[in-house]
Design a protein around this motif. Sequence first.
Motif, PDB file in Angstrom:
ATOM      1  N   PHE A 141     -12.228 -20.566  22.678  1.00  0.00           N
ATOM      2  CA  PHE A 141     -12.480 -19.787  22.875  1.00  0.00           C
ATOM      3  C   PHE A 141     -12.373 -19.748  24.479  1.00  0.00           C
ATOM      4  O   PHE A 141     -12.986 -20.403  25.359  1.00  0.00           O
ATOM      5  N   LEU A 142     -12.441 -18.228  24.692  1.00  0.00           N
ATOM      6  CA  LEU A 142     -12.208 -17.557  25.591  1.00  0.00           C
ATOM      7  C   LEU A 142     -13.345 -16.390  26.423  1.00  0.00           C
ATOM      8  O   LEU A 142     -14.163 -16.484  25.872  1.00  0.00           O
ATOM      9  N   VAL A 143     -14.437 -17.292  27.241  1.00  0.00           N
ATOM     10  CA  VAL A 143     -15.311 -16.440  28.342  1.00  0.00           C
ATOM     11  C   VAL A 143     -14.677 -15.559  29.295  1.00  0.00           C
ATOM     12  O   VAL A 143     -14.554 -16.634  30.581  1.00  0.00           O
ATOM     13  N   GLY A 144     -15.595 -13.874  29.849  1.00  0.00           N
ATOM     14  CA  GLY A 144     -14.547 -13.762  30.195  1.00  0.00           C
ATOM     15  C   GLY A 144     -16.467 -13.328  31.688  1.00  0.00           C
ATOM     16  O   GLY A 144     -16.471 -12.732  31.225  1.00  0.00           O
ATOM     17  N   ILE A 145     -16.016 -13.228  32.842  1.00  0.00           N
ATOM     18  CA  ILE A 145     -17.748 -14.062  33.166  1.00  0.00           C
ATOM     19  C   ILE A 145     -16.911 -13.127  34.540  1.00  0.00           C
ATOM     20  O   ILE A 145     -16.115 -13.352  35.791  1.00  0.00           O
ATOM     21  N   GLY A 146     -17.422 -11.740  34.800  1.00  0.00           N
ATOM     22  CA  GLY A 146     -17.309 -11.230  35.824  1.00  0.00           C
ATOM     23  C   GLY A 146     -17.308  -9.134  35.236  1.00  0.00           C
ATOM     24  O   GLY A 146     -17.928  -8.932  34.723  1.00  0.00           O
ATOM     25  N   LEU A 188     -22.227 -19.428  22.506  1.00  0.00           N
ATOM     26  CA  LEU A 188     -20.605 -20.037  21.860  1.00  0.00           C
ATOM     27  C   LEU A 188     -20.955 -20.656  20.603  1.00  0.00           C
ATOM     28  O   LEU A 188     -21.992 -21.265  19.970  1.00  0.00           O
ATOM     29  N   PRO A 189     -19.465 -20.303  20.330  1.00  0.00           N
ATOM     30  CA  PRO A 189     -19.050 -21.574  18.928  1.00  0.00           C
ATOM     31  C   PRO A 189     -20.199 -22.485  18.534  1.00  0.00           C
ATOM     32  O   PRO A 189     -18.468 -23.335  19.421  1.00  0.00           O
ATOM     33  N   ARG A 190     -20.467 -23.795  18.013  1.00  0.00           N
ATOM     34  CA  ARG A 190     -20.455 -25.145  18.094  1.00  0.00           C
ATOM     35  C   ARG A 190     -19.222 -25.410  17.704  1.00  0.00           C
ATOM     36  O   ARG A 190     -17.902 -25.488  16.732  1.00  0.00           O
ATOM     37  N   GLY A 191     -18.506 -26.420  18.576  1.00  0.00           N
ATOM     38  CA  GLY A 191     -17.782 -27.095  18.423  1.00  0.00           C
ATOM     39  C   GLY A 191     -16.340 -26.837  18.882  1.00  0.00           C
ATOM     40  O   GLY A 191     -15.608 -27.345  19.211  1.00  0.00           O
ATOM     41  N   ALA A 192     -16.034 -25.418  19.983  1.00  0.00           N
ATOM     42  CA  ALA A 192     -14.951 -24.794  20.370  1.00  0.00           C
ATOM     43  C   ALA A 192     -14.797 -25.615  22.006  1.00  0.00           C
ATOM     44  O   ALA A 192     -15.801 -25.605  22.332  1.00  0.00           O
ATOM     45  N   SER A 214      -6.409 -11.500  22.872  1.00  0.00           N
ATOM     46  CA  SER A 214      -5.789 -10.815  21.866  1.00  0.00           C
ATOM     47  C   SER A 214      -4.814 -11.524  21.729  1.00  0.00           C
ATOM     48  O   SER A 214      -4.302 -10.691  20.383  1.00  0.00           O
ATOM     49  N   THR A 215      -3.801 -11.757  22.520  1.00  0.00           N
ATOM     50  CA  THR A 215      -2.883 -12.017  22.126  1.00  0.00           C
ATOM     51  C   THR A 215      -1.840 -13.044  22.257  1.00  0.00           C
ATOM     52  O   THR A 215      -1.101 -13.817  22.173  1.00  0.00           O
ATOM     53  N   TYR A 216      -3.033 -14.611  23.561  1.00  0.00           N
ATOM     54  CA  TYR A 216      -2.437 -15.984  23.197  1.00  0.00           C
ATOM     55  C   TYR A 216      -2.299 -16.367  21.616  1.00  0.00           C
ATOM     56  O   TYR A 216      -3.467 -16.427  21.239  1.00  0.00           O
ATOM     57  N   MET A 217      -1.766 -16.709  21.363  1.00  0.00           N
ATOM     58  CA  MET A 217      -1.712 -17.689  20.314  1.00  0.00           C
ATOM     59  C   MET A 217      -1.930 -16.688  18.890  1.00  0.00           C
ATOM     60  O   MET A 217      -2.291 -17.322  17.650  1.00  0.00           O
ATOM     61  N   ARG A 218      -1.929 -15.208  19.129  1.00  0.00           N
ATOM     62  CA  ARG A 218      -1.724 -14.038  18.053  1.00  0.00           C
ATOM     63  C   ARG A 218      -3.404 -13.413  18.058  1.00  0.00           C
ATOM     64  O   ARG A 218      -3.535 -13.123  17.109  1.00  0.00           O
ATOM     65  N   GLY A 219      -4.594 -14.496  18.793  1.00  0.00           N
ATOM     66  CA  GLY A 219      -5.580 -13.730  18.739  1.00  0.00           C
ATOM     67  C   GLY A 219      -6.518 -15.446  19.157  1.00  0.00           C
ATOM     68  O   GLY A 219      -6.465 -16.182  17.726  1.00  0.00           O
ATOM     69  N   LEU A 220      -6.762 -15.560  20.034  1.00  0.00           N
ATOM     70  CA  LEU A 220      -8.572 -16.332  19.666  1.00  0.00           C
ATOM     71  C   LEU A 220      -9.866 -15.318  20.307  1.00  0.00           C
ATOM     72  O   LEU A 220     -10.115 -14.275  20.040  1.00  0.00           O
ATOM     73  N   ARG A 221     -10.702 -16.227  19.711  1.00  0.00           N
ATOM     74  CA  ARG A 221     -12.355 -15.856  19.901  1.00  0.00           C
ATOM     75  C   ARG A 221     -12.431 -15.473  21.462  1.00  0.00           C
ATOM     76  O   ARG A 221     -12.371 -16.591  21.903  1.00  0.00           O
TER      77      ARG A 221
END
Length: 346
Positions: free
Chosen positions: A89-94, A30-34, A107-114
């Motif tokens: 940062f979003l993490v999909g677990i599944g 995960l990105p540090r601090g995010a 990819s679409t929320y606020m024009r794109g999250l990591r």
Amino acid sequence: MKQVIEVKRAGGDASRVVIGGTLRSLDDYLPRGAKAIVVTDANVHRRYKELIDRYDYCLIGMGETIKTLATADKLYGELLDRGADRSTFLVGIGGGIVTDITGFVASTYMRGLRFGFVATTLLAQVDASVGGKNGVNYEGYKNIVGTFNQPDFVLCDLSMLDTLPEREFRAGLAEIVKAGLIADRTLFELFERHSFEDFRTDRALLTDALTRAVRVKTDIVERDERESGERRKLNLGHTFAHAIEKCGHDFLHGEAVAIGTAMIARLSAKEGRLPAEDAVRVEQALARMGLPVESGIDIRKLTRALKFDKKKDAASVGFVLLDGIGECGIRRMDFDEIDLLHETLA
């Protein structure tokens, strides 16, 4: 031992597929601090509660019917309620449904999250979470609304497959067979030499097969990230599979892919591209894994659904046909040819 496969991304660091014991090291990726927010379903949350409860999380439903814009809309609202911004940062677990929806929303929320994935099913580890295709279904059509956007990482911990139901495990093997047919003859031949039980119990064998399949996909994705040419080969079996899924609800996605791949092998042989004995080998390898090779759906009904496949243009559909074990090519069929498939495949 971990296997790390890097996939080049336009304008950014490589996307990484990590195969091995990764579950305990999620924080390292995960990105540090995010701020990290997990998207998962109730079943996965129940099984991995200790891991998921370390993060803020959103739950979605289960099953193909929830892979819709309505579910995406629900997640947009929850992200807003949680104060998610461009640094989140979003993490999909599944499995594949969770990763598809997570990738689409990110990819679409606020024009794109990591975002990144922890793939919990074999189908997700080998295919659904790898390569950057993210989408939802609309009006019964598979993945008709979506994006091309690579995750930062895909973590594939094979220990998560120990509790996977046998039927879902078989369905994941269908995508590995498909990868071998596209570009790795040695991978395909593993399914002629080993039983389903071998893949289920031999961790080294499964790791080898999974790694080979992921390399087939990532090698193609690097050359054609947005499916303008060669990446279409990854749709082997899927044109029929999506028609099967639209016409009936009796099959898991991997099962529909197995049937679609068997149909393509027969069609390739009828067209003189694939030796008849190799078409038989394809069906036998799939059946050896306990996968279906017939849908029982009338071919005329399937051909009608084919005409609405997302890979179509104005009056034709792209079919990935086999030229041999480990070789394939793309041929477009116009609607008149598709109407005659019931005679060709009879």
